[in-house]
Write a protein that holds these residues in place. Sequence first.
Motif, PDB file in Angstrom:
ATOM      1  N   PHE A  90      -5.012  -9.689  18.645  1.00 55.49           N
ATOM      2  CA  PHE A  90      -4.106  -9.822  17.507  1.00 55.49           C
ATOM      3  C   PHE A  90      -3.670  -8.444  16.987  1.00 55.49           C
ATOM      4  CE2 PHE A  90      -3.691 -10.676  12.806  1.00 55.49           C
ATOM      5  CZ  PHE A  90      -2.427 -11.243  12.912  1.00 55.49           C
ATOM      6  N   SER A 143       2.241 -11.581   3.041  1.00 53.28           N
ATOM      7  CA  SER A 143       0.812 -11.743   3.241  1.00 53.28           C
ATOM      8  C   SER A 143       0.438 -11.603   4.714  1.00 53.28           C
ATOM      9  CB  SER A 143       0.450 -13.146   2.752  1.00 53.28           C
ATOM     10  OG  SER A 143      -0.801 -13.128   2.186  1.00 53.28           O
ATOM     11  N   GLY A 144      -0.600 -10.856   4.992  1.00 58.55           N
ATOM     12  CA  GLY A 144      -1.114 -10.757   6.360  1.00 58.55           C
ATOM     13  C   GLY A 144      -0.444  -9.723   7.237  1.00 58.55           C
ATOM     14  N   VAL A 145       0.436  -8.872   6.660  1.00 62.35           N
ATOM     15  CA  VAL A 145       1.137  -7.886   7.505  1.00 62.35           C
ATOM     16  C   VAL A 145       0.323  -6.614   7.747  1.00 62.35           C
ATOM     17  CG1 VAL A 145       3.520  -8.601   7.034  1.00 62.35           C
ATOM     18  CG2 VAL A 145       2.407  -6.943   5.530  1.00 62.35           C
ATOM     19  N   GLY A 146      -0.809  -6.485   7.051  1.00 63.77           N
ATOM     20  CA  GLY A 146      -1.646  -5.306   7.298  1.00 63.77           C
ATOM     21  C   GLY A 146      -1.647  -4.286   6.177  1.00 63.77           C
ATOM     22  N   LYS A 147      -1.302  -4.719   4.965  1.00 64.21           N
ATOM     23  CA  LYS A 147      -1.277  -3.778   3.832  1.00 64.21           C
ATOM     24  C   LYS A 147      -2.707  -3.324   3.498  1.00 64.21           C
ATOM     25  CE  LYS A 147       0.799  -6.723   1.067  1.00 64.21           C
ATOM     26  NZ  LYS A 147       0.827  -7.910   1.958  1.00 64.21           N
ATOM     27  N   SER A 148      -3.603  -4.306   3.344  1.00 63.48           N
ATOM     28  CA  SER A 148      -4.994  -3.941   3.022  1.00 63.48           C
ATOM     29  C   SER A 148      -5.651  -3.224   4.198  1.00 63.48           C
ATOM     30  CB  SER A 148      -5.809  -5.185   2.658  1.00 63.48           C
ATOM     31  OG  SER A 148      -5.271  -5.791   1.515  1.00 63.48           O
ATOM     32  N   VAL A 149      -5.303  -3.647   5.413  1.00 59.34           N
ATOM     33  CA  VAL A 149      -5.845  -2.967   6.605  1.00 59.34           C
ATOM     34  C   VAL A 149      -5.443  -1.491   6.580  1.00 59.34           C
ATOM     35  CG1 VAL A 149      -5.557  -2.800   9.123  1.00 59.34           C
ATOM     36  CG2 VAL A 149      -6.113  -5.007   8.075  1.00 59.34           C
TER      37      VAL A 149
HETATM   38  N1  LIG Z   1     -11.994  -6.993   9.769  1.00 58.95           N
HETATM   39  C1  LIG Z   1     -11.090  -7.818  10.299  1.00 58.95           C
HETATM   40  N2  LIG Z   1     -11.321  -8.524  11.428  1.00 58.95           N
HETATM   41  C2  LIG Z   1     -10.394  -9.321  11.976  1.00 58.95           C
HETATM   42  N3  LIG Z   1      -9.157  -9.507  11.451  1.00 58.95           N
HETATM   43  C3  LIG Z   1      -8.860  -8.853  10.319  1.00 58.95           C
HETATM   44  C4  LIG Z   1      -9.797  -7.975   9.675  1.00 58.95           C
HETATM   45  N4  LIG Z   1      -9.214  -7.461   8.577  1.00 58.95           N
HETATM   46  C5  LIG Z   1      -7.968  -7.977   8.539  1.00 58.95           C
HETATM   47  N5  LIG Z   1      -7.759  -8.809   9.577  1.00 58.95           N
HETATM   48  C6  LIG Z   1      -6.495  -9.512   9.853  1.00 58.95           C
HETATM   49  O1  LIG Z   1      -5.453  -8.585   9.811  1.00 58.95           O
HETATM   50  C7  LIG Z   1      -4.275  -9.182   9.242  1.00 58.95           C
HETATM   51  C8  LIG Z   1      -3.778  -8.303   8.127  1.00 58.95           C
HETATM   52  O2  LIG Z   1      -4.677  -8.392   7.054  1.00 58.95           O
HETATM   53  P1  LIG Z   1      -4.466  -7.668   5.667  1.00 58.95           P
HETATM   54  O3  LIG Z   1      -5.645  -8.034   4.841  1.00 58.95           O
HETATM   55  O4  LIG Z   1      -4.179  -6.252   5.871  1.00 58.95           O
HETATM   56  O5  LIG Z   1      -3.165  -8.383   5.108  1.00 58.95           O
HETATM   57  P2  LIG Z   1      -2.344  -8.046   3.787  1.00 58.95           P
HETATM   58  O6  LIG Z   1      -1.020  -7.534   4.197  1.00 58.95           O
HETATM   59  O7  LIG Z   1      -3.169  -7.202   2.911  1.00 58.95           O
HETATM   60  O8  LIG Z   1      -2.150  -9.503   3.172  1.00 58.95           O
HETATM   61  P3  LIG Z   1      -2.278 -10.039   1.650  1.00 58.95           P
HETATM   62  O9  LIG Z   1      -0.949  -9.737   1.009  1.00 58.95           O
HETATM   63  O10 LIG Z   1      -2.476 -11.501   1.805  1.00 58.95           O
HETATM   64  O11 LIG Z   1      -3.435  -9.348   0.994  1.00 58.95           O
HETATM   65  C9  LIG Z   1      -4.680 -10.574   8.809  1.00 58.95           C
HETATM   66  O12 LIG Z   1      -4.219 -11.498   9.774  1.00 58.95           O
HETATM   67  C10 LIG Z   1      -6.181 -10.536   8.773  1.00 58.95           C
HETATM   68  O13 LIG Z   1      -6.723 -11.784   9.091  1.00 58.95           O
END
Ligand SMILES: Nc1ncnc2c1ncn2[C@@H]1O[C@H](COP(=O)(O)OP(=O)(O)OP(=O)(O)O)[C@@H](O)[C@H]1O
Length: 318
Positions: free
Chosen positions: A86, A108-114
Motif C-alpha cells: 500500500f 482522510s487517509g492521504v498520508g498527512k499524519s504519516v
Molecule cells: N503504522 C502504519 N501501518 C500501516 N498502515 C498505516 C500506518 N500508519 C498509517 N497507515 C496508513 O496510511 C494511510 C495514511 O494514513 P494517515 O494517518 O497519514 O492519514 P491522514 O491523511 O492523516 O488521514 P486523516 O485525515 O483521516 O487523519 C492510511 O491508509 C493508514 O491506514
Amino acid sequence: MTDDKEAALPKGEEESLTAELSPDVSPVVQEFMAEAAQANEEEAEAIAQDTTFAADAGLAGAAFSTASLIGPYISFEHVCKSFGDFIVLEDVSFFVNPGETLCILGRSGVGKSVSLQILMGFLKPDRGTVLVAGQDISGLSEREMQEVRRKVTMVFQNGALFDSVSVGENVAFPLRERRTMEEDQIQQVVKGLLEMVGVAGMENMLPSDLSTGMKRSVAIARALAAQPSAVLYDEPTTMVDPLMAHLLGDLIQRLKVQLHLTSIVVTHDMRFAQKLADRVVFLHEGKASFFGTMEEMHASKDPVLQEFLALDALVLPN
Ligand SMILES: Nc1ncnc2c1ncn2[C@@H]1O[C@H](COP(=O)(O)OP(=O)(O)OP(=O)(O)O)[C@@H](O)[C@H]1O
Ligand SMILES: [Mg+2]
C-alpha cells in the motif's frame, strides 16, 4: 475580516500585535522566550548561509531552486512511504522556510499524519530525503532523533499529556529535563506559559479535568517549554468549538510573530489554513498535487483541488 488582516501581518503591525498579545507575561517568561527567539533567529541565519553556500556550489536540489532567499527549515524531497503493497506517499516534495507556516491539506487517509510521523522519526521513509535544519534525518538512529526532537516538537491531537501528573508538572517536564533551572524559575516559566496559551492558573488540575481544547493548549505550552524551533500540529481544531478553534489559530499565529517559530499544521479546516498558511501542500493519491501559496491554490485549475475547496465551502458556509 480581522482574520485576513492578521494572516497578512503587515510589517508595521507586528510590534503592536506582539505588545498587545502578552501584556502581563512575567519577566522570567519574556526572558525565556527571548532566549528561544534569539536562538531561532541565529539558527535561521546559519541555515540561510549554508543554503547560499550550497547554491553557489551548485548543490541545491533542483526542486527547491526557486525557494526564497532564506533556505527551508524543513523539507521533504522525493519522499516515498509504503506499508506493504500500500503506497501512501509517492515522490512527495515540499518545504517550509524558517518562521513560516505550512498547512498540509488533503482528504482522510492521504498520508498527512504519516508525513508528520516521518518528520518526528517515528516512521522512516522508504526513499527520499527529509531535511530538518539542514540535516538529513531519514537515516538517523533513535538516539540521534532525540536531538532532532528538541528542535522540532509535535502537538498531538489528544495532547498526549501525562495523565497522572498535574498540568503544571506536564509543562515543567521539558524544563526539568534541561537541569539548568532553579525551582522557582521553573514555576514562574510554567505559570507564564500557561497564561500565554490561555489557561492561566490551572497548574494544579489534572489533564482529565480539562476540555479537549484546554488539553491542546496545555500540550502547546509543554511543547514551548522545550524551546523548539518548529512545532508540528496534527489537526489542532478537530473536536473543539469554533471559538476555541479561533483562539488556537490566534495562538499559533502569535507564536510565529513573537517567537519566529516554524510551524506545520495538518488541518481540514480551510478557514484555519487561510488564517495561518504562508504555503499549503495538498496531498492526493500519494502525491503533493499542489504546493504553493494560498493565492496560488485558489487560482489553481486542478479539478481535485477545486472540488476539495468547493466541498469545504459547502461544509463551512460563510
Ligand atoms: N503504522 C502504519 N501501518 C500501516 N498502515 C498505516 C500506518 N500508519 C498509517 N497507515 C496508513 O496510511 C494511510 C495514511 O494514513 P494517515 O494517518 O497519514 O492519514 P491522514 O491523511 O492523516 O488521514 P486523516 O485525515 O483521516 O487523519 C492510511 O491508509 C493508514 O491506514
Ligand atoms: Mg491524520
